[in-house]
Design an enzyme around this catalytic site. Structure first.
Site, PDB file in Angstrom:
ATOM      1  N   GLU A   1     -59.690  30.206  32.793  1.00 35.72           N
ATOM      2  CA  GLU A   1     -58.727  29.293  32.197  1.00 35.72           C
ATOM      3  C   GLU A   1     -57.576  30.123  31.638  1.00 35.72           C
ATOM      4  OE1 GLU A   1     -60.820  26.848  29.401  1.00 35.72           O
ATOM      5  OE2 GLU A   1     -62.418  26.481  30.858  1.00 35.72           O
TER       6      GLU A   1
ATOM      7  N   ASP B   1     -56.426  24.790  18.815  1.00 38.27           N
ATOM      8  CA  ASP B   1     -56.760  26.207  18.820  1.00 38.27           C
ATOM      9  C   ASP B   1     -56.939  26.755  17.413  1.00 38.27           C
ATOM     10  OD1 ASP B   1     -56.591  26.310  21.594  1.00 38.27           O
ATOM     11  OD2 ASP B   1     -54.433  26.611  21.540  1.00 38.27           O
TER      12      ASP B   1
END
Length: 253
Positions: free
Chosen positions: A45, A56
């Site tokens: 990814e 995140d």
């Protein structure tokens, strides 16, 4: 058949690695991808850095910010990956937020992904209903798989809807938190993994968030097809640079 679907048919547990494109240095992207494949990673990814990465944690945020400061852009990433299929054969997914894709033009973005050999996208802030109504036809046109996330709080009804409009795999977030914030899995997470497995969805599941060593990889894949490591790999890059990727992978499996 899409490379993701081919890989998922293999009789093995999938180990996927996430990293931010353009980190530690702007032009490290291709070398990192090549080294990960060389050391047995099944799927990669590639993070498209964005200034406001909602899902995140601090480690990935810091790497994304550093990559932006290094000069990474959507076009530079596409330029870096232009010849990637001459040297890399495993599935490649771009993971990023919808705003840069919208700015680039959704169809233009998808067309470019198809041209360079990207197999799928993970867009955490693109609602599944909006995707199904407005963008699925474009993704299908260019042979791209769109991967959706579920969490322990996602209802069975929504999970089944996601399963119905998806192909490839479902990204099973291990807990309702940001990346890099978990240390091992307890009974709650293991019950969640089992509950999803018992739903007998058409798409296999790959677990992300909280996998950082061999123990958590094995826990995550007890019921799921595979697991994704992001923050722990980025920490390794920040500490060791790009020269000891083999050591990181060997420590996982």
């Amino acid at each position: 058949m899409n490379r993701i679907e081919q890989k998922l048919q293999e009789d093995k547990k999938i180990l996927s690695i996430y990293f931010s494109a353009g980190y530690p240095n702007l032009n490290d992207t291709v070398q990192i991808i090549q080294d990960l494949e060389k050391n047995g990673i099944d799927l990669i990814e590639i993070g498209l850095p964005f200034s406001d990465p909602l899902a995140d944690g601090p480690t990935i945020q810091a790497s994304s910010t550093a990559a932006l400061h290094n000069g990474m852009t959507t076009q530079i990433l596409f330029d870096q990956l232009a010849a990637i299929r001459k040297t890399v054969s495993i599935p490649l997914i771009i993971m990023g937020y919808f705003n840069p894709m919208l700015q680039y033009g959704v169809e233009a973005f998808c067309q470019k992904c198809a041209e360079i050999g990207i197999d799928g996208l993970i867009i955490p802030d693109l609602p599944v209903a909006v995707y199904a109504e407005e963008y699925k036809a474009i993704f299908d046109k260019y042979g791209l798989i769109n991967i959706f996330l579920i969490t322990p709080q996602t209802s069975d009804e929504r999970i089944r809807f996601i399963d119905s409009v998806s192909s490839g795999f479902i990204y099973m977030v291990s807990s309702a938190s940001v990346t890099g914030s978990s240390a091992g899995f307890g009974n709650v997470q293991e019950d969640y993994f089992k509950r999803i497995a018992d739903m007998n969805l058409k798409n296999p599941q790959i677990v992300g968030f909280g996998i950082n060593n061999a123990e958590t990889f094995n826990q995550a894949t007890q019921y799921a097809k595979g697991a994704i490591i992001g923050s722990a790999f980025i920490k390794h890059l920040s500490e060791e640079g790009t020269t000891k990727i083999a050591d990181f992978v060997k420590a996982i499996r």
